[in-house]
Design an enzyme around this catalytic site. Structure first.
Site, PDB file in Angstrom:
ATOM      1  N   GLU A   1      11.406 -21.303 -16.628  1.00 12.79           N
ATOM      2  CA  GLU A   1      11.129 -19.905 -16.306  1.00 12.79           C
ATOM      3  C   GLU A   1      12.257 -18.988 -16.795  1.00 12.79           C
ATOM      4  O   GLU A   1      12.006 -17.896 -17.306  1.00 12.79           O
ATOM      5  CB  GLU A   1      10.898 -19.761 -14.796  1.00 12.79           C
ATOM      6  CG  GLU A   1      10.638 -18.347 -14.314  1.00 12.79           C
ATOM      7  CD  GLU A   1       9.462 -17.642 -14.974  1.00 12.79           C
ATOM      8  OE1 GLU A   1       8.697 -18.276 -15.711  1.00 12.79           O
ATOM      9  OE2 GLU A   1       9.331 -16.421 -14.760  1.00 12.79           O
TER      10      GLU A   1
ATOM     11  N   CYS B   1       0.851  -1.189   0.000  1.00 13.59           N
ATOM     12  CA  CYS B   1       0.000   0.000   0.000  1.00 13.59           C
ATOM     13  C   CYS B   1       0.886   1.237   0.000  1.00 13.59           C
ATOM     14  O   CYS B   1       2.097   1.132   0.148  1.00 13.59           O
ATOM     15  CB  CYS B   1      -0.855   0.028   1.254  1.00 13.59           C
ATOM     16  SG  CYS B   1      -1.807  -1.472   1.504  1.00 13.59           S
TER      17      CYS B   1
ATOM     18  N   ASN C   1       1.106   0.409   6.006  1.00 14.66           N
ATOM     19  CA  ASN C   1       1.543  -0.461   4.914  1.00 14.66           C
ATOM     20  C   ASN C   1       2.354  -1.583   5.536  1.00 14.66           C
ATOM     21  O   ASN C   1       3.289  -1.319   6.304  1.00 14.66           O
ATOM     22  CB  ASN C   1       2.417   0.332   3.920  1.00 14.66           C
ATOM     23  CG  ASN C   1       3.122  -0.579   2.928  1.00 14.66           C
ATOM     24  OD1 ASN C   1       2.587  -1.605   2.535  1.00 14.66           O
ATOM     25  ND2 ASN C   1       4.321  -0.203   2.541  1.00 14.66           N
ATOM     26  N   GLY C   2       1.972  -2.823   5.221  1.00 15.00           N
ATOM     27  CA  GLY C   2       2.690  -3.962   5.799  1.00 15.00           C
ATOM     28  C   GLY C   2       1.701  -5.059   6.153  1.00 15.00           C
ATOM     29  O   GLY C   2       0.556  -5.037   5.708  1.00 15.00           O
TER      30      GLY C   2
ATOM     31  N   GLU D   1      10.957 -13.558 -23.681  1.00 13.59           N
ATOM     32  CA  GLU D   1       9.883 -12.569 -23.759  1.00 13.59           C
ATOM     33  C   GLU D   1      10.373 -11.133 -23.664  1.00 13.59           C
ATOM     34  O   GLU D   1       9.748 -10.245 -24.216  1.00 13.59           O
ATOM     35  CB  GLU D   1       8.785 -12.830 -22.727  1.00 13.59           C
ATOM     36  CG  GLU D   1       9.168 -12.551 -21.303  1.00 13.59           C
ATOM     37  CD  GLU D   1       8.039 -12.771 -20.306  1.00 13.59           C
ATOM     38  OE1 GLU D   1       6.870 -12.589 -20.659  1.00 13.59           O
ATOM     39  OE2 GLU D   1       8.350 -13.129 -19.155  1.00 13.59           O
TER      40      GLU D   1
ATOM     41  N   LYS E   1      11.701 -15.859 -19.444  1.00 12.88           N
ATOM     42  CA  LYS E   1      12.111 -14.469 -19.181  1.00 12.88           C
ATOM     43  C   LYS E   1      12.963 -13.949 -20.331  1.00 12.88           C
ATOM     44  O   LYS E   1      12.747 -12.855 -20.827  1.00 12.88           O
ATOM     45  CB  LYS E   1      12.917 -14.345 -17.873  1.00 12.88           C
ATOM     46  CG  LYS E   1      12.166 -14.493 -16.591  1.00 12.88           C
ATOM     47  CD  LYS E   1      11.196 -13.387 -16.278  1.00 12.88           C
ATOM     48  CE  LYS E   1       9.833 -13.613 -16.827  1.00 12.88           C
ATOM     49  NZ  LYS E   1       8.843 -14.389 -16.184  1.00 12.88           N
TER      50      LYS E   1
ATOM     51  N   HIS F   1      17.457 -36.487 -26.680  1.00 12.18           N
ATOM     52  CA  HIS F   1      16.444 -37.130 -27.525  1.00 12.18           C
ATOM     53  C   HIS F   1      16.017 -36.207 -28.665  1.00 12.18           C
ATOM     54  O   HIS F   1      14.860 -36.270 -29.105  1.00 12.18           O
ATOM     55  CB  HIS F   1      15.241 -37.547 -26.673  1.00 12.18           C
ATOM     56  CG  HIS F   1      15.594 -38.552 -25.616  1.00 12.18           C
ATOM     57  ND1 HIS F   1      15.878 -39.864 -25.906  1.00 12.18           N
ATOM     58  CD2 HIS F   1      15.769 -38.412 -24.279  1.00 12.18           C
ATOM     59  CE1 HIS F   1      16.186 -40.505 -24.774  1.00 12.18           C
ATOM     60  NE2 HIS F   1      16.132 -39.639 -23.781  1.00 12.18           N
TER      61      HIS F   1
ATOM     62  N   TRP G   1      -3.574  -1.740  -1.372  1.00 15.15           N
ATOM     63  CA  TRP G   1      -3.446  -2.992  -2.114  1.00 15.15           C
ATOM     64  C   TRP G   1      -3.909  -4.056  -1.129  1.00 15.15           C
ATOM     65  O   TRP G   1      -3.216  -4.383  -0.167  1.00 15.15           O
ATOM     66  CB  TRP G   1      -1.992  -3.198  -2.523  1.00 15.15           C
ATOM     67  CG  TRP G   1      -1.672  -4.531  -3.097  1.00 15.15           C
ATOM     68  CD1 TRP G   1      -1.146  -5.610  -2.441  1.00 15.15           C
ATOM     69  CD2 TRP G   1      -1.852  -4.949  -4.443  1.00 15.15           C
ATOM     70  NE1 TRP G   1      -0.978  -6.651  -3.304  1.00 15.15           N
ATOM     71  CE2 TRP G   1      -1.404  -6.285  -4.536  1.00 15.15           C
ATOM     72  CE3 TRP G   1      -2.350  -4.327  -5.584  1.00 15.15           C
ATOM     73  CZ2 TRP G   1      -1.436  -7.004  -5.726  1.00 15.15           C
ATOM     74  CZ3 TRP G   1      -2.368  -5.047  -6.760  1.00 15.15           C
ATOM     75  CH2 TRP G   1      -1.918  -6.362  -6.829  1.00 15.15           C
TER      76      TRP G   1
ATOM     77  N   ARG H   1       1.211   1.871  -6.168  1.00 14.82           N
ATOM     78  CA  ARG H   1       1.431   0.914  -5.074  1.00 14.82           C
ATOM     79  C   ARG H   1       0.159   0.133  -4.728  1.00 14.82           C
ATOM     80  O   ARG H   1       0.181  -0.750  -3.870  1.00 14.82           O
ATOM     81  CB  ARG H   1       1.936   1.647  -3.822  1.00 14.82           C
ATOM     82  CG  ARG H   1       3.291   2.298  -4.010  1.00 14.82           C
ATOM     83  CD  ARG H   1       3.729   2.995  -2.741  1.00 14.82           C
ATOM     84  NE  ARG H   1       4.000   2.060  -1.676  1.00 14.82           N
ATOM     85  CZ  ARG H   1       5.180   1.511  -1.420  1.00 14.82           C
ATOM     86  NH1 ARG H   1       6.214   1.820  -2.171  1.00 14.82           N
ATOM     87  NH2 ARG H   1       5.334   0.672  -0.431  1.00 14.82           N
TER      88      ARG H   1
ATOM     89  N   LYS I   1      -0.028  -7.312 -19.278  1.00 17.25           N
ATOM     90  CA  LYS I   1       0.195  -7.803 -17.917  1.00 17.25           C
ATOM     91  C   LYS I   1      -0.863  -8.836 -17.529  1.00 17.25           C
ATOM     92  O   LYS I   1      -0.579  -9.797 -16.850  1.00 17.25           O
ATOM     93  CB  LYS I   1       0.182  -6.623 -16.943  1.00 17.25           C
ATOM     94  CG  LYS I   1       0.567  -6.989 -15.518  1.00 17.25           C
ATOM     95  CD  LYS I   1       2.032  -7.384 -15.404  1.00 17.25           C
ATOM     96  CE  LYS I   1       2.371  -8.016 -14.078  1.00 17.25           C
ATOM     97  NZ  LYS I   1       3.577  -8.836 -14.134  1.00 17.25           N
TER      98      LYS I   1
HETATM   99  C1  F6R Z   1       5.504 -13.963 -18.027  1.00 18.24           C
HETATM  100  C2  F6R Z   1       4.182 -13.625 -17.539  1.00 18.24           C
HETATM  101  C3  F6R Z   1       3.032 -14.404 -18.043  1.00 18.24           C
HETATM  102  C4  F6R Z   1       2.020 -14.672 -16.916  1.00 18.24           C
HETATM  103  C5  F6R Z   1       0.771 -15.360 -17.478  1.00 18.24           C
HETATM  104  C6  F6R Z   1      -0.198 -15.730 -16.372  1.00 18.24           C
HETATM  105  O1  F6R Z   1       6.492 -13.156 -17.479  1.00 18.24           O
HETATM  106  O2  F6R Z   1       4.028 -12.721 -16.746  1.00 18.24           O
HETATM  107  O3  F6R Z   1       3.436 -15.585 -18.621  1.00 18.24           O
HETATM  108  O4  F6R Z   1       2.637 -15.473 -15.957  1.00 18.24           O
HETATM  109  O5  F6R Z   1       0.132 -14.506 -18.382  1.00 18.24           O
HETATM  110  O6  F6R Z   1      -0.628 -14.619 -15.656  1.00 18.24           O
HETATM  111  P1  F6R Z   1      -1.318 -14.766 -14.267  1.00 18.24           P
HETATM  112  O7  F6R Z   1      -0.345 -15.323 -13.309  1.00 18.24           O
HETATM  113  O8  F6R Z   1      -1.771 -13.374 -13.910  1.00 18.24           O
HETATM  114  O9  F6R Z   1      -2.483 -15.697 -14.446  1.00 18.24           O
END
Ligand code: F6R
Length: 607
Positions: free
Chosen positions: A479, A2, A101-102, A486, A483, A502, A75, A28, A602
């Site tokens: 993962e 927050c 906040n916390g 992307e 990263k 394989h 938040w 935030r 996002k």
């Molecule tokens: C990669 C990334 C995406 C999300 C995916 C699922 O860095 O951010 O692959 O992980 O779109 O999103 P959530 O977790 O919000 O369902």
């Protein structure tokens, strides 16, 4: 995460200044907003759920009197984002207003205690215990600072708190443990806030309040003391020459980097989860006929890692499934005995929600792990837990991934305990190690940044990368690969290392970079063999290894060392961090904006 703010002006009205500062802190969190001012010995409060502009349109946040006040943008963590849960929170007598906040870990027992003493608490938040604890001390004749000091001695968890009271109407009292807190000293006003962004257009004279400190501010200045023994602390303001945009990123060039560096604190918050919900989830998992771990993207990788955790610790077989495949692949098999644990940072990913909806229609039990209280996933889950990472602005998930892993590890450990499959000694060792994870993450982010920047410089022009790991590290490899591809647009391939021979190994030619994730676990011996296979064909080996792993270090062209003693089941939380940093620096080296990778959003709310 927050945002809190407070100000005392020599002249004029505080409310418009609080409103504008909260707007700057909106990144935030924006589940609800509220402010409290003091005027003629009376407390005035406006608060409601929703974004600041919407709340302002409904209530006119500029229109409460007084030259002193505090504000909060929320938040949600404890309690849904409703009006009653919005800060500021007040005591029974309406004399003390608190923004926070916390996370207060022991709020449930404090709440019970306060209710037994006759206090009436109206919200579901952890914060509301604070004004009531202060009220209790005020009744015994203490000053606000004394009361605040005694109240916070009862709190377990993290906090940045700002308090105003009609008892001492010309001061704001603040305290800090872990959550950030800064004071700004202007010509005609003094401010306190979660971060500098809040008051940067008003002053650039900043005093950072340290952990374990209390501060009282008035319109002339500030007085800092140590919480432990009230020793006065003398600290001069620093001049900060950040632009507002830089301040929002707290001096980091990108949100992604800021969020990578925030991981130690996020992990600490994740370790402060609410016992009853974890316990309930564990009970559901224990009695499930079969468990599907359903998610997309990074969250799916957390599920892959979790399947190893559940299997190794609790002897529970689970199916990690990409959400968009769930209905086709397992739709008919789901039934009343199935449990679906859906993992989604946003709680709004369309594919994940579609899988959940299907499971619900077939009477399966749906459990949710998300970062957003109030999201659709929290509404459709039988039980949900919030991972408490705070808002993630960078499009690529970083801090939310490690928090998910930490959360899932806690669940697996609880289940192991319940099932009695692992010895008490081992469980205690792992619990202790889990507590150490934030500190280890801190060491990694602090010590490895420069090294990974250099590695990115060296490999910036590579056409393609391999990411390989065995066992649970195959999830880390997945993962790390996501990263890199992307945000740095570097075509990359990830495999369980044993599978590489394989087929994929045919890609290897001299200089082809292969990143191996190789903690010193049960798979170590075999992965040494996999490294040799790649090396024999001329690959450039980059290894993430445990400190002192001379065997792999001697085979690798480049390596990153991780402190010793991270248990296998917790290793992805730590071993992924260098891969996040590598991806970040590769994006920078290649001239891309890591915060806004092309074609991505996002939250993916279409199927
Ligand atoms: C990669 C990334 C995406 C999300 C995916 C699922 O860095 O951010 O692959 O992980 O779109 O999103 P959530 O977790 O919000 O369902």
């Amino acid at each position: 995460m927050c945002g809190i703010f407070g100000c005392i002006l020599k002249n004029g009205e505080a409310a418009p200044i609080i409103h504008a500062a909260l707007k700057r802190l909106e990144y935030r969190g924006y589940d609800s907003v509220g402010e409290a001012t003091i005027h003629e010995n009376k407390l005035f409060i406006k608060k409601d759920q929703g974004k600041i502009d919407d709340v302002h349109a409904r209530h006119n946040l500029d229109d409460i009197p007084g030259r002193i006040g505090v504000g909060h943008t929320r938040w949600a963590t404890h309690g849904a984002p409703y009006q009653t849960n919005a800060h500021p929170h007040i005591d029974c007598a309406g004399q003390v207003a608190v923004v926070h906040n916390g996370v207060i870990e022991n709020f449930a027992e404090l709440r019970r205690e306060l209710e037994e003493l006759g206090h009436v608490l109206k919200s579901k938040t952890d914060t509301e215990v604070i004004p009531h604890l202060i009220e209790d001390k005020l009744k015994k004749g203490l000053t606000i600072l004394e009361a605040l000091s005694q109240a916070i001695n009862r709190l377990e968890g993290s906090y940045a708190i700002a308090v105003v009271s009609v008892r001492e109407p010309n001061k704001i009292f603040c305290a800090r443990k872990e959550s950030p807190l800064v004071v700004g000293v202007g010509e005609d006003a003094v401010y306190c806030a979660s971060d500098i962004t809040a008051f940067l257009p008003l002053t650039n004279k900043v005093v950072v309040i340290e952990n374990g400190e209390l501060v009282a501010i008035d319109d002339k200045g500030y007085e800092i003391r140590k919480i432990a023994d009230w020793t006065p602390v003398s600290r001069e303001p620093e001049i900060i020459d950040w632009t507002p945009k830089m301040a929002e990123k707290q001096g980091y060039p990108h949100f992604m980097l800021k969020e990578i560096y925030e991981q130690p604190q996020c992990l600490r918050n994740t370790l402060r989860l609410q016992e009853p919900y974890l316990e309930l989830m564990t009970a559901f998992l224990d009695r499930a006929g079969e468990v599907f771990l359903v998610a997309c993207g990074t969250s799916y990788h957390a599920c892959v890692a979790a399947s190893y955790m559940f299997s190794k610790l609790a002897f529970l077989a689970t199916h990690p499934i990409i959400a968009s495949e769930f209905v086709e692949q397992h739709g008919k098999a789901v039934n009343i005995d199935s449990t679906v644990l859906a993992v989604s940072q946003s709680g709004e990913t369309a594919d994940t929600l579609a899988a959940v909806e299907h499971a619900r229609l077939r009477a399966a039990t749906v459990l949710g792990l998300t970062n957003v209280v109030g999201s659709t996933l929290t509404r459709v889950s039988r039980v949900y837990v919030c991972q408490q990472s705070g808002p993630e602005v960078g499009v690529a998930a970083t801090k939310t991934f490690t928090s998910q892993l930490c959360m899932l590890a806690q669940l697996a450990l609880r289940l192991a305990k319940k099932r009695g499959k692992v010895s008490h000694v081992e469980i205690e060792r792992l619990e202790e190690k889990l507590e150490q994870v934030p500190g280890i993450a801190e060491t990694i982010v602090q010590s490895q940044g420069e090294r990974l920047k250099q590695l990115a410089k060296k490999y910036r022009d590579a056409r393609c990368f391999f990411f390989l790991g065995r066992g649970i590290s195959s999830a880390t490899a997945l993962e790390g690969r996501l990263k890199l591809l992307e945000i740095a647009y570097a075509p990359s391939i990830a495999y369980a290392a044993g599978e590489s021979k394989h087929g994929p190994i045919s890609l290897i030619e001299p200089g082809f970079p292969v990143i191996f994730v190789c903690p010193k676990d049960e798979t170590h011996k075999t992965i040494v063999g996999n490294i040799m296979e790649m090396k024999a064909r001329g690959a450039s080996i980059i290894a993430i290894v445990e400190e002192g792993d001379e065997k792999i270090k001697s085979l690798a062209d480049d390596y990153i060392e991780i402190v010793k003693g991270v248990p296998e089941v917790l290793s992805p939380i730590i071993y992924v961090i260098p891969l996040q940093l590598f991806a970040y620096h590769m994006a920078i080296e290649r001239g891309y904006d890591p915060d806004m990778p092309r074609n991505l959003a996002k939250s993916v709310t279409v199927k």
